[in-house]
Design a protein around this motif. Structure first.
Motif, mmCIF file in Angstrom:
data_model
loop_
_atom_site.group_PDB
_atom_site.id
_atom_site.type_symbol
_atom_site.label_atom_id
_atom_site.label_comp_id
_atom_site.label_asym_id
_atom_site.label_seq_id
_atom_site.Cartn_x
_atom_site.Cartn_y
_atom_site.Cartn_z
ATOM 1 N N SER A 21 0.873 -1.178 0.000
ATOM 2 C CA SER A 21 0.000 0.000 0.000
ATOM 3 C C SER A 21 0.904 1.219 0.000
ATOM 4 N N LEU A 22 0.675 2.118 -0.955
ATOM 5 C CA LEU A 22 1.500 3.306 -1.120
ATOM 6 C C LEU A 22 0.659 4.526 -0.779
ATOM 7 N N ALA A 23 1.137 5.319 0.177
ATOM 8 C CA ALA A 23 0.397 6.509 0.615
ATOM 9 C C ALA A 23 1.151 7.769 0.221
ATOM 10 N N THR A 24 0.430 8.659 -0.444
ATOM 11 C CA THR A 24 0.956 9.977 -0.797
ATOM 12 C C THR A 24 -0.018 11.022 -0.263
ATOM 13 N N ARG A 25 0.378 12.291 -0.379
ATOM 14 C CA ARG A 25 -0.459 13.371 0.146
ATOM 15 C C ARG A 25 -1.123 14.124 -1.010
ATOM 16 N N SER A 43 2.432 8.213 -15.769
ATOM 17 C CA SER A 43 2.624 9.617 -15.396
ATOM 18 C C SER A 43 1.302 10.347 -15.207
ATOM 19 N N ALA A 44 0.207 9.739 -15.648
ATOM 20 C CA ALA A 44 -1.109 10.374 -15.523
ATOM 21 C C ALA A 44 -1.798 10.073 -14.188
ATOM 22 N N THR A 45 -1.175 9.293 -13.310
ATOM 23 C CA THR A 45 -1.845 8.891 -12.072
ATOM 24 C C THR A 45 -1.774 9.972 -10.996
ATOM 25 N N ALA A 71 5.190 14.349 -7.369
ATOM 26 C CA ALA A 71 5.883 15.451 -8.037
ATOM 27 C C ALA A 71 5.794 16.723 -7.201
ATOM 28 N N ALA A 72 4.682 16.898 -6.501
ATOM 29 C CA ALA A 72 4.485 18.081 -5.655
ATOM 30 C C ALA A 72 5.096 17.917 -4.266
ATOM 31 N N ASP A 73 5.116 16.670 -3.749
ATOM 32 C CA ASP A 73 5.604 16.386 -2.395
ATOM 33 C C ASP A 73 6.127 14.953 -2.395
ATOM 34 N N PRO A 74 7.428 14.747 -2.342
ATOM 35 C CA PRO A 74 7.982 13.397 -2.467
ATOM 36 C C PRO A 74 7.861 12.527 -1.209
ATOM 37 N N LEU A 118 10.932 10.049 -9.067
ATOM 38 C CA LEU A 118 10.203 9.615 -10.252
ATOM 39 C C LEU A 118 11.177 9.463 -11.414
ATOM 40 N N LEU A 119 11.343 8.237 -11.887
ATOM 41 C CA LEU A 119 12.233 7.970 -13.020
ATOM 42 C C LEU A 119 11.413 7.816 -14.289
ATOM 43 N N THR A 120 11.955 8.295 -15.405
ATOM 44 C CA THR A 120 11.315 8.135 -16.709
ATOM 45 C C THR A 120 12.374 7.696 -17.709
ATOM 46 N N GLY A 121 11.956 7.451 -18.938
ATOM 47 C CA GLY A 121 12.898 7.120 -20.004
ATOM 48 C C GLY A 121 13.373 5.682 -19.962
#
Length: 167
Positions: free
Chosen positions: A28-32, A58-60, A67-70, A93-96
């Protein structure tokens, strides 16, 4: 009963925690959220090098939140053995190409070879981000190691915990 006790801040997970995390696939992953409420979602993960890797789009909401608060909290629980491991830390957040490679490693945990060939390619088109969670605090709790010894010491027979507990 004992409360969960943190490993020293900045500490590493114990061997028992690493083994537990290696046996499981969902956390379970919790973000703000922007309104300060919690956004909590179950996700598939890979635990490697004392970090959690999660493939996502990236749309989640979780990516926008991070991106706003790690700041992030993750919890892996086992409702059969009645134990859990939780970690508080920060997310990157990694991309590419690096993200694509890590996400492929994640897919290989829960897909067949054919699934990787057929479905994995489609997932790569959608899941273009890898969330890398680096914990700085750890908590763990287990019925067997945290509760059973205390109950046994109090004279309650614990040879068969299912005698006392229905979960």
């Amino acid at each position: 009963m004992t409360e969960p006790t943190p490993i020293r801040p900045g500490g590493e997970p114990t061997g028992r925690m690493r083994e537990f995390l290696g046996r499981h696939r969902y956390l379970s992953l919790a973000t703000r959220n922007p309104d300060a409420s919690a956004h909590l979602v179950p996700v598939v993960y890979l635990f490697t090098d004392d970090r959690f890797l999660v493939a996502t789009s990236s749309a989640t909401r979780k990516v926008r939140n991070l991106a706003a608060d790690p700041a992030v909290t993750v919890t892996v629980d086992d409702r059969t053995t009645i134990e859990w491991v939780s970690a508080v830390g920060t997310a990157e957040l990694l991309t590419g190409p690096e993200s694509r490679e890590l996400n492929h490693r994640l897919y290989a945990l829960w897909m067949t070879a054919e699934g990787l060939d057929v479905v994995g390619g489609l997932l790569h088109e959608v899941e273009d981000v890898t969330i890398v969670v680096t914990p700085d605090r750890w908590l763990a709790w287990s019925l067997e190691s945290d509760v059973v010894p205390e109950l046994s010491a109090a004279g309650i027979p614990m040879d068969d915990p299912s005698r006392w507990f229905t979960i």
